[in-house]
Scaffold this active site. Sequence first.
Site, PDB file in Angstrom:
ATOM      1  N   LYS A 189     -11.026 -14.751   8.286  1.00  9.57           N
ATOM      2  CA  LYS A 189     -10.299 -15.834   7.612  1.00  9.57           C
ATOM      3  C   LYS A 189     -11.219 -17.025   7.313  1.00  9.57           C
ATOM      4  O   LYS A 189     -11.048 -17.711   6.299  1.00  9.57           O
ATOM      5  CB  LYS A 189      -9.104 -16.280   8.450  1.00  9.57           C
ATOM      6  CG  LYS A 189      -7.994 -15.227   8.569  1.00  9.57           C
ATOM      7  CD  LYS A 189      -7.265 -15.007   7.243  1.00  9.57           C
ATOM      8  CE  LYS A 189      -6.013 -14.154   7.438  1.00  9.57           C
ATOM      9  NZ  LYS A 189      -5.289 -13.912   6.179  1.00  9.57           N
ATOM     10  N   THR A 248       6.851 -13.184  12.193  1.00 17.98           N
ATOM     11  CA  THR A 248       6.769 -11.902  11.470  1.00 17.98           C
ATOM     12  C   THR A 248       6.272 -10.849  12.451  1.00 17.98           C
ATOM     13  O   THR A 248       6.054 -11.142  13.627  1.00 17.98           O
ATOM     14  CB  THR A 248       5.754 -12.016  10.317  1.00 17.98           C
ATOM     15  OG1 THR A 248       4.484 -12.338  10.899  1.00 17.98           O
ATOM     16  CG2 THR A 248       6.144 -13.085   9.313  1.00 17.98           C
ATOM     17  N   TYR A 274     -10.254 -11.506  13.348  1.00 20.17           N
ATOM     18  CA  TYR A 274      -9.339 -12.272  12.489  1.00 20.17           C
ATOM     19  C   TYR A 274      -9.959 -13.601  12.077  1.00 20.17           C
ATOM     20  O   TYR A 274      -9.980 -13.962  10.892  1.00 20.17           O
ATOM     21  CB  TYR A 274      -8.039 -12.493  13.269  1.00 20.17           C
ATOM     22  CG  TYR A 274      -6.913 -13.086  12.458  1.00 20.17           C
ATOM     23  CD1 TYR A 274      -6.201 -12.311  11.551  1.00 20.17           C
ATOM     24  CD2 TYR A 274      -6.547 -14.415  12.613  1.00 20.17           C
ATOM     25  CE1 TYR A 274      -5.152 -12.850  10.817  1.00 20.17           C
ATOM     26  CE2 TYR A 274      -5.505 -14.963  11.891  1.00 20.17           C
ATOM     27  CZ  TYR A 274      -4.805 -14.172  10.991  1.00 20.17           C
ATOM     28  OH  TYR A 274      -3.765 -14.718  10.269  1.00 20.17           O
ATOM     29  N   VAL A 299       4.324 -18.085  12.148  1.00 22.20           N
ATOM     30  CA  VAL A 299       5.547 -17.579  11.531  1.00 22.20           C
ATOM     31  C   VAL A 299       6.027 -16.325  12.271  1.00 22.20           C
ATOM     32  O   VAL A 299       5.225 -15.455  12.631  1.00 22.20           O
ATOM     33  CB  VAL A 299       5.290 -17.232  10.041  1.00 22.20           C
ATOM     34  CG1 VAL A 299       6.568 -16.747   9.379  1.00 22.20           C
ATOM     35  CG2 VAL A 299       4.733 -18.438   9.298  1.00 22.20           C
ATOM     36  N   ARG A 357       0.829  -1.213   0.000  1.00 20.53           N
ATOM     37  CA  ARG A 357       0.000   0.000   0.000  1.00 20.53           C
ATOM     38  C   ARG A 357       0.857   1.254   0.000  1.00 20.53           C
ATOM     39  O   ARG A 357       0.367   2.326  -0.356  1.00 20.53           O
ATOM     40  CB  ARG A 357      -0.989  -0.016   1.155  1.00 20.53           C
ATOM     41  CG  ARG A 357      -0.404  -0.179   2.523  1.00 20.53           C
ATOM     42  CD  ARG A 357      -1.520  -0.215   3.566  1.00 20.53           C
ATOM     43  NE  ARG A 357      -1.097  -0.832   4.810  1.00 20.53           N
ATOM     44  CZ  ARG A 357      -1.876  -0.967   5.860  1.00 20.53           C
ATOM     45  NH1 ARG A 357      -3.125  -0.537   5.812  1.00 20.53           N
ATOM     46  NH2 ARG A 357      -1.438  -1.553   6.947  1.00 20.53           N
ATOM     47  N   ASP A 388      -3.360  -0.844  -2.349  1.00 20.58           N
ATOM     48  CA  ASP A 388      -4.059  -1.009  -1.079  1.00 20.58           C
ATOM     49  C   ASP A 388      -5.259  -1.900  -1.370  1.00 20.58           C
ATOM     50  O   ASP A 388      -6.123  -1.529  -2.181  1.00 20.58           O
ATOM     51  CB  ASP A 388      -4.502   0.365  -0.551  1.00 20.58           C
ATOM     52  CG  ASP A 388      -5.191   0.282   0.804  1.00 20.58           C
ATOM     53  OD1 ASP A 388      -5.836  -0.764   1.092  1.00 20.58           O
ATOM     54  OD2 ASP A 388      -5.101   1.242   1.580  1.00 20.58           O
ATOM     55  N   VAL A 389      -5.307  -3.058  -0.746  1.00 18.59           N
ATOM     56  CA  VAL A 389      -6.352  -4.028  -1.116  1.00 18.59           C
ATOM     57  C   VAL A 389      -7.758  -3.568  -0.741  1.00 18.59           C
ATOM     58  O   VAL A 389      -8.739  -4.153  -1.199  1.00 18.59           O
ATOM     59  CB  VAL A 389      -6.071  -5.436  -0.529  1.00 18.59           C
ATOM     60  CG1 VAL A 389      -4.726  -5.962  -1.001  1.00 18.59           C
ATOM     61  CG2 VAL A 389      -6.168  -5.453   0.989  1.00 18.59           C
ATOM     62  N   SER A 414      -5.365 -19.148   7.676  1.00 19.28           N
ATOM     63  CA  SER A 414      -4.795 -19.359   9.011  1.00 19.28           C
ATOM     64  C   SER A 414      -5.518 -20.516   9.679  1.00 19.28           C
ATOM     65  O   SER A 414      -6.693 -20.790   9.377  1.00 19.28           O
ATOM     66  CB  SER A 414      -5.004 -18.087   9.835  1.00 19.28           C
ATOM     67  OG  SER A 414      -4.796 -18.344  11.203  1.00 19.28           O
TER      68      SER A 414
HETATM   69  P1  NAP Z   1       2.662  -8.894   8.616  1.00 14.41           P
HETATM   70  O1  NAP Z   1       4.096  -9.117   8.877  1.00 14.41           O
HETATM   71  O2  NAP Z   1       1.836  -8.145   9.603  1.00 14.41           O
HETATM   72  O3  NAP Z   1       2.497  -8.228   7.170  1.00 14.41           O
HETATM   73  C1  NAP Z   1       1.223  -7.883   6.711  1.00 14.41           C
HETATM   74  C2  NAP Z   1       1.362  -7.253   5.348  1.00 14.41           C
HETATM   75  O4  NAP Z   1       0.038  -6.907   4.895  1.00 14.41           O
HETATM   76  C3  NAP Z   1       2.194  -5.975   5.371  1.00 14.41           C
HETATM   77  O5  NAP Z   1       2.961  -5.903   4.192  1.00 14.41           O
HETATM   78  C4  NAP Z   1       1.110  -4.896   5.344  1.00 14.41           C
HETATM   79  O6  NAP Z   1       1.525  -3.668   4.771  1.00 14.41           O
HETATM   80  C5  NAP Z   1       0.096  -5.567   4.452  1.00 14.41           C
HETATM   81  N1  NAP Z   1      -1.213  -4.898   4.477  1.00 14.41           N
HETATM   82  C6  NAP Z   1      -2.025  -4.660   5.531  1.00 14.41           C
HETATM   83  N2  NAP Z   1      -3.123  -4.006   5.132  1.00 14.41           N
HETATM   84  C7  NAP Z   1      -3.009  -3.829   3.792  1.00 14.41           C
HETATM   85  C8  NAP Z   1      -3.808  -3.232   2.789  1.00 14.41           C
HETATM   86  N3  NAP Z   1      -4.983  -2.647   3.089  1.00 14.41           N
HETATM   87  N4  NAP Z   1      -3.389  -3.247   1.497  1.00 14.41           N
HETATM   88  C9  NAP Z   1      -2.199  -3.838   1.178  1.00 14.41           C
HETATM   89  N5  NAP Z   1      -1.388  -4.398   2.080  1.00 14.41           N
HETATM   90  C10 NAP Z   1      -1.794  -4.401   3.367  1.00 14.41           C
HETATM   91  O7  NAP Z   1       1.893 -10.294   8.445  1.00 14.41           O
HETATM   92  P2  NAP Z   1       2.454 -11.760   8.025  1.00 14.41           P
HETATM   93  O8  NAP Z   1       2.706 -12.524   9.270  1.00 14.41           O
HETATM   94  O9  NAP Z   1       3.498 -11.631   6.992  1.00 14.41           O
HETATM   95  O10 NAP Z   1       1.114 -12.357   7.407  1.00 14.41           O
HETATM   96  C11 NAP Z   1       0.938 -12.609   6.020  1.00 14.41           C
HETATM   97  C12 NAP Z   1      -0.282 -13.478   5.866  1.00 14.41           C
HETATM   98  O11 NAP Z   1      -0.118 -14.692   6.619  1.00 14.41           O
HETATM   99  C13 NAP Z   1      -1.571 -12.846   6.406  1.00 14.41           C
HETATM  100  O12 NAP Z   1      -2.639 -13.193   5.565  1.00 14.41           O
HETATM  101  C14 NAP Z   1      -1.731 -13.492   7.767  1.00 14.41           C
HETATM  102  O13 NAP Z   1      -3.070 -13.488   8.200  1.00 14.41           O
HETATM  103  C15 NAP Z   1      -1.222 -14.884   7.459  1.00 14.41           C
HETATM  104  N6  NAP Z   1      -0.827 -15.651   8.637  1.00 14.41           N
HETATM  105  C16 NAP Z   1       0.246 -15.282   9.388  1.00 14.41           C
HETATM  106  C17 NAP Z   1       0.603 -16.061  10.476  1.00 14.41           C
HETATM  107  C18 NAP Z   1       1.809 -15.720  11.333  1.00 14.41           C
HETATM  108  O14 NAP Z   1       2.065 -16.440  12.310  1.00 14.41           O
HETATM  109  N7  NAP Z   1       2.565 -14.688  11.006  1.00 14.41           N
HETATM  110  C19 NAP Z   1      -0.138 -17.203  10.838  1.00 14.41           C
HETATM  111  C20 NAP Z   1      -1.225 -17.554  10.059  1.00 14.41           C
HETATM  112  C21 NAP Z   1      -1.566 -16.771   8.961  1.00 14.41           C
HETATM  113  P3  NAP Z   1       2.016  -2.372   5.674  1.00 14.41           P
HETATM  114  O15 NAP Z   1       3.488  -2.565   5.907  1.00 14.41           O
HETATM  115  O16 NAP Z   1       1.678  -1.215   4.801  1.00 14.41           O
HETATM  116  O17 NAP Z   1       1.223  -2.419   6.951  1.00 14.41           O
END
Ligand code: NAP
Length: 226
Positions: A154, A185, A150, A183, A32, A54-55, A135
């Site tokens: 999901k 992150t 969340y 993960v 975004r 931006d989604v 998730s």
């Molecule tokens: P993260 O580190 O919080 O990153 C989220 C990303 O989404 C960031 O690049 C953020 O951009 C972007 N984002 C948020 N709102 C947005 C919007 N309106 N338009 C475009 N981009 C947007 O999360 P992650 O851990 O990498 O998660 C990635 C995916 O894995 C997600 O779908 C999450 O639900 C899923 N997941 C993660 C885990 C885990 O343990 N980490 C577990 C299960 C599922 P900004 O930098 O601009 O905020």
Amino acid sequence: MIALVTGANRGIGREVCRQLAGLGHTVLLTARSEQAAAAAADELGPSVHPLTLDVTSPEDAARVAAEIGERFGRLDVLVNNAAITYDTWQRAITADLDVVREAVETNLYGPWRLIQALLPLLRAGEHPRIVNVSSAAASLSMMGAGTPAYSVSKAALNALTRMCAAELRGEGVLVNAVCPGWVATDMGGPGGRPVAEGAAGVVWAATLPDDGPTGGFFRDGQPVPW
Ligand code: NAP
């Protein structure tokens, strides 16, 4: 192959871009923030192209679809990765519905909007795949208390996955939901598995062979309960 990844400036999305580029694919790294997209793409190399997306924005979705159409004429893979609001602080019985609504806007309507906007380009692709990053929190059979915004968003994304898979089955578009596991992150926090491992399951679904599964829910390439 040309792949678009949402929310790819950090976390799992950026690593999915890195791995897809490493496999020799052209990657549209979207974020975004224009600056964040450019910085992340720059770091990953010349086959990774930044796009601002931006989604939650219908205008962004339309603009990106037009840009991809002009530059490439097709899209092979859409990875709906962007998501927000792992609301461990809330419970369903008292949840702030504005927070829930905001999460659904990004986590459900975002992917839904992009599937609709990019479908003509995916139909023009040779091996079209849609990966919805989901998730374990979406699993109805394991659903418990907490993270209401969340989990509901999901679970609905999983439902969307099933519907789109069924509606596109005859056209060879494979649509699957993937849980990356826990993960390490910004969203997952410390203690989770390395980001490369979480991203690998997403890349697996993005690069399925033509006779691969559709309408499934997977972690590390293995089915998980809905
Ligand atoms: P993260 O580190 O919080 O990153 C989220 C990303 O989404 C960031 O690049 C953020 O951009 C972007 N984002 C948020 N709102 C947005 C919007 N309106 N338009 C475009 N981009 C947007 O999360 P992650 O851990 O990498 O998660 C990635 C995916 O894995 C997600 O779908 C999450 O639900 C899923 N997941 C993660 C885990 C885990 O343990 N980490 C577990 C299960 C599922 P900004 O930098 O601009 O905020």
